[in-house]
Design a protein around this motif. Structure first.
Motif, short mmCIF file in Angstrom:
data_model
loop_
_atom_site.label_atom_id
_atom_site.label_comp_id
_atom_site.label_asym_id
_atom_site.label_seq_id
_atom_site.Cartn_x
_atom_site.Cartn_y
_atom_site.Cartn_z
N ASP A 16 20.60 -5.40 2.51
CA ASP A 16 22.01 -5.36 2.09
C ASP A 16 22.18 -4.55 0.79
OD1 ASP A 16 22.65 -6.94 4.23
OD2 ASP A 16 22.76 -8.81 3.10
N ARG A 17 21.23 -4.72 -0.14
CA ARG A 17 21.32 -3.99 -1.41
C ARG A 17 21.03 -2.50 -1.23
NH1 ARG A 17 18.55 -8.45 -3.09
NH2 ARG A 17 16.57 -7.40 -3.47
N TYR A 18 20.25 -2.17 -0.21
CA TYR A 18 19.89 -0.77 0.05
C TYR A 18 20.45 -0.35 1.41
CZ TYR A 18 16.78 -0.91 -3.98
OH TYR A 18 16.28 -1.00 -5.25
N SER A 19 21.77 -0.32 1.50
CA SER A 19 22.37 -0.04 2.81
C SER A 19 22.19 1.42 3.22
CB SER A 19 23.85 -0.41 2.78
OG SER A 19 24.50 0.35 1.80
N ASP A 20 21.75 2.25 2.28
CA ASP A 20 21.46 3.65 2.64
C ASP A 20 20.07 3.80 3.27
OD1 ASP A 20 20.57 2.82 0.07
OD2 ASP A 20 20.11 4.91 -0.45
N LEU A 21 19.28 2.73 3.28
CA LEU A 21 17.95 2.76 3.89
C LEU A 21 17.97 1.96 5.19
CD1 LEU A 21 15.68 2.03 0.76
CD2 LEU A 21 16.59 4.23 1.55
N ASP A 22 17.02 2.26 6.06
CA ASP A 22 16.75 1.42 7.23
C ASP A 22 15.46 0.68 6.95
OD1 ASP A 22 18.61 1.51 9.28
OD2 ASP A 22 17.91 3.48 9.96
N ILE A 23 15.52 -0.64 6.93
CA ILE A 23 14.30 -1.41 6.67
C ILE A 23 13.91 -2.11 7.96
CG2 ILE A 23 13.22 -3.17 5.23
CD1 ILE A 23 15.27 -2.61 3.07
N GLY A 24 12.72 -1.79 8.45
CA GLY A 24 12.23 -2.40 9.68
C GLY A 24 11.06 -3.32 9.39
N SER A 25 10.94 -4.38 10.17
CA SER A 25 9.84 -5.34 10.00
C SER A 25 9.04 -5.41 11.29
CB SER A 25 10.44 -6.71 9.66
OG SER A 25 9.41 -7.68 9.61
N TYR A 26 7.72 -5.16 11.19
CA TYR A 26 6.89 -5.07 12.39
C TYR A 26 5.67 -5.96 12.24
CZ TYR A 26 10.06 -1.23 12.69
OH TYR A 26 11.22 -0.50 12.70
N PRO A 27 5.66 -7.07 12.98
CA PRO A 27 4.56 -8.02 12.85
C PRO A 27 3.26 -7.45 13.42
CG PRO A 27 5.96 -8.63 14.70
CD PRO A 27 6.62 -7.47 14.01
N TYR A 28 2.15 -7.91 12.89
CA TYR A 28 0.86 -7.48 13.42
C TYR A 28 -0.12 -8.65 13.40
CZ TYR A 28 -0.49 -7.19 8.46
OH TYR A 28 -0.73 -7.49 7.15
N PHE A 29 -1.21 -8.48 14.13
CA PHE A 29 -2.32 -9.44 14.13
C PHE A 29 -3.58 -8.60 14.03
CE2 PHE A 29 -5.51 -12.09 16.34
CZ PHE A 29 -5.43 -13.23 15.56
N ARG A 30 -4.19 -8.57 12.84
CA ARG A 30 -5.38 -7.73 12.65
C ARG A 30 -6.44 -8.47 11.88
NH1 ARG A 30 -2.66 -1.89 11.18
NH2 ARG A 30 -1.42 -1.83 13.08
N GLN A 31 -7.67 -8.23 12.24
CA GLN A 31 -8.80 -8.89 11.59
C GLN A 31 -8.55 -10.40 11.48
OE1 GLN A 31 -9.12 -6.51 7.90
NE2 GLN A 31 -10.76 -5.40 8.94
N GLY A 32 -8.02 -10.95 12.57
CA GLY A 32 -7.83 -12.40 12.62
C GLY A 32 -6.68 -12.92 11.77
N ARG A 33 -5.85 -12.02 11.21
CA ARG A 33 -4.76 -12.50 10.36
C ARG A 33 -3.42 -11.94 10.83
NH1 ARG A 33 -6.42 -11.80 4.13
NH2 ARG A 33 -4.77 -13.34 3.89
N TYR A 34 -2.40 -12.82 10.76
CA TYR A 34 -1.04 -12.39 11.04
C TYR A 34 -0.43 -11.78 9.79
CZ TYR A 34 -0.96 -14.70 15.54
OH TYR A 34 -1.22 -15.04 16.84
N GLY A 35 0.46 -10.88 9.99
CA GLY A 35 1.20 -10.31 8.87
C GLY A 35 2.30 -9.43 9.41
N ALA A 36 2.89 -8.65 8.52
CA ALA A 36 3.95 -7.74 8.95
C ALA A 36 3.95 -6.51 8.06
CB ALA A 36 5.31 -8.43 8.91
N SER A 37 4.32 -5.39 8.67
CA SER A 37 4.54 -4.16 7.91
C SER A 37 6.04 -3.95 7.79
CB SER A 37 3.92 -2.96 8.64
OG SER A 37 2.52 -3.05 8.60
N PHE A 38 6.45 -3.58 6.58
CA PHE A 38 7.86 -3.34 6.31
C PHE A 38 8.02 -1.86 6.05
CE2 PHE A 38 6.44 -7.48 4.76
CZ PHE A 38 7.09 -8.28 5.70
#
Lengths: 261, 261
Positions: free
Chosen positions: A204-226
């Motif tokens: 919302d604060r950076y409406s000029d940007l597109d922010i995407g969230s992409y979950p991953y499962f690597r090396q046995g750990r969950y996380g996400a790339s933004f």
């Protein structure tokens, strides 16, 4: 009391669509290998790929798709259907889409004559590959000679990945890009559901940007790339600073870029 | 003097489209890995994939594509955009496409409560994943609980390939296929331009089949695979016999199936 006029320059936006033509993609026989290549290459030259379609080798379907996409986007790139066999109907379909005659291009005939070692090897089928809509400009094929072509804002490329990609590399200098979409990626071993609220507020604060969230499962750990995308590097960097703070506040460690595979 | 009525039974044709939703595919960040899986799986159960589209995370674009595709095909499968973050707008967009309210599904809430280890871990963001259009039927997610859903002829699947594919495998028993499209492939180390004329005549004689020609370069040799597709095995076999004869007559050796890699 009046709203401040935005002083941020409007980005110059140039758009494109990719039209993949071929029954073999839709039946599952063949995995498309061109879309990702074109997506990356277009992004690099400041052209935004806004849509991709896969359609079968049916003339009416190709015509409808080409006419819809060429009206809607600055550039259209088609792949597939420009070989010598009966199922190669792209050139004829695109001529019809533009209401143009399909003509034999003598420079294409020369290219094919050299490729096949003399006019006696130019079968009627091979000569099909010298036919383009009237007024089309040839696109070089450094792999196997049979050219693609450009007509209006439509660029007709081969389906074989090596040829498609070589054709695109050769013609991309002729394309006019807009402002490039830059991106900054920050990752973290954090649940999307944990960071989602703050991430939405950041968007919302950076409406000029597109922010995407992409979950991953690597090396046995969950996380996400933004992934933050926009045309102004300074804005991306400012958002990244805030995002790293958010991640730390939630008890995780920000990782610049994608996590190690 | 009257035309003979065709005695061949009309195949029962059931069609589908795939709609890939996600900026990350169009920017080139992510390679789609679901289209080929779905194409193969649909073919196996007698559903013809007639079109695929990739669209960005823009509500109006998703709504327009869903409404166009669901009117045109028997089934629509969407992938992507059903996670907990602000850029996951598929469920809300599809509710709007159908003119339905987006409601919280209590069975989905139960699934998520169990997945995250209690209601205290159900952030507002995670609860987003329990929202579906009113009247939707949940699609099981055996990987990470957050369900997909079906509304009308539209099946909404996750974008993460492992989850997308598990969702599809779980629901495919509910789909009604038509006559299966069978295929026979014959290959040869022969130029497409050499065989094209005979291949076109073969296609004319077998207008109930789709004959595709796909060139290759393997083990240092050029050649092509000829894929014949249709609903009647006997017709495919008859065409394959003729095709093998054509290849031999042109001085090459027919190879059943694809050539060795």
């Amino acid at each position: 009391m009046t709203a401040a006029l935005s002083t941020a320059p409007q980005p110059r936006i140039v758009t494109a669509a990719v039209l993949v033509i071929g029954n073999e993609i839709l039946s599952g026989r063949t995995k498309d290998a061109n879309l990702n290549y074109l997506a990356i290459a277009l992004t690099e030259i400041g052209i935004r790929l806004m849509e991709a379609r896969v359609v079968p080798d049916i003339e009416a379907t190709i015509i409808a798709a080409v006419n819809e996409l060429r009206a809607r986007y600055d550039y259209v790139f088609t792949t597939g259907g420009i070989g010598p066999t009966h199922d190669d109907i792209t050139a004829a379909s695109i001529a019809k889409a533009f209401g143009l005659k399909l003509i034999r291009d003598e420079r294409a005939v020369d290219l094919l004559t050299r490729q096949y070692g003399g006019p006696e090897h130019l079968t009627e089928a091979r000569l099909r590959m010298a036919h383009v809509p009237e007024g089309a400009v040839l696109i070089d094929n450094p792999v196997s000679a049979a050219p693609g072509f450009q007509i209006g804002n439509v660029y007709v490329l081969a389906g074989v990945p090596r040829i498609c990609q070589a054709m695109f590399d050769g013609l991309k200098g002729r394309l006019q890009g807009g402002d490039k979409v830059l991106s900054v990626t920050v990752s973290a071993h954090i649940g999307e559901g944990v960071i989602a609220k703050d991430l939405g507020l950041l968007q919302d604060r950076y409406s000029d940007l597109d922010i995407g969230s992409y979950p991953y499962f690597r090396q046995g750990r969950y996380g996400a790339s933004f992934v933050m995308r926009g045309t102004q590097q300074a804005r991306l960097e400012a958002a990244a600073v805030e995002l790293r703070d958010i991640i730390r506040r939630l008890g995780a460690e920000p990782i610049d870029g994608e996590p190690a595979a």
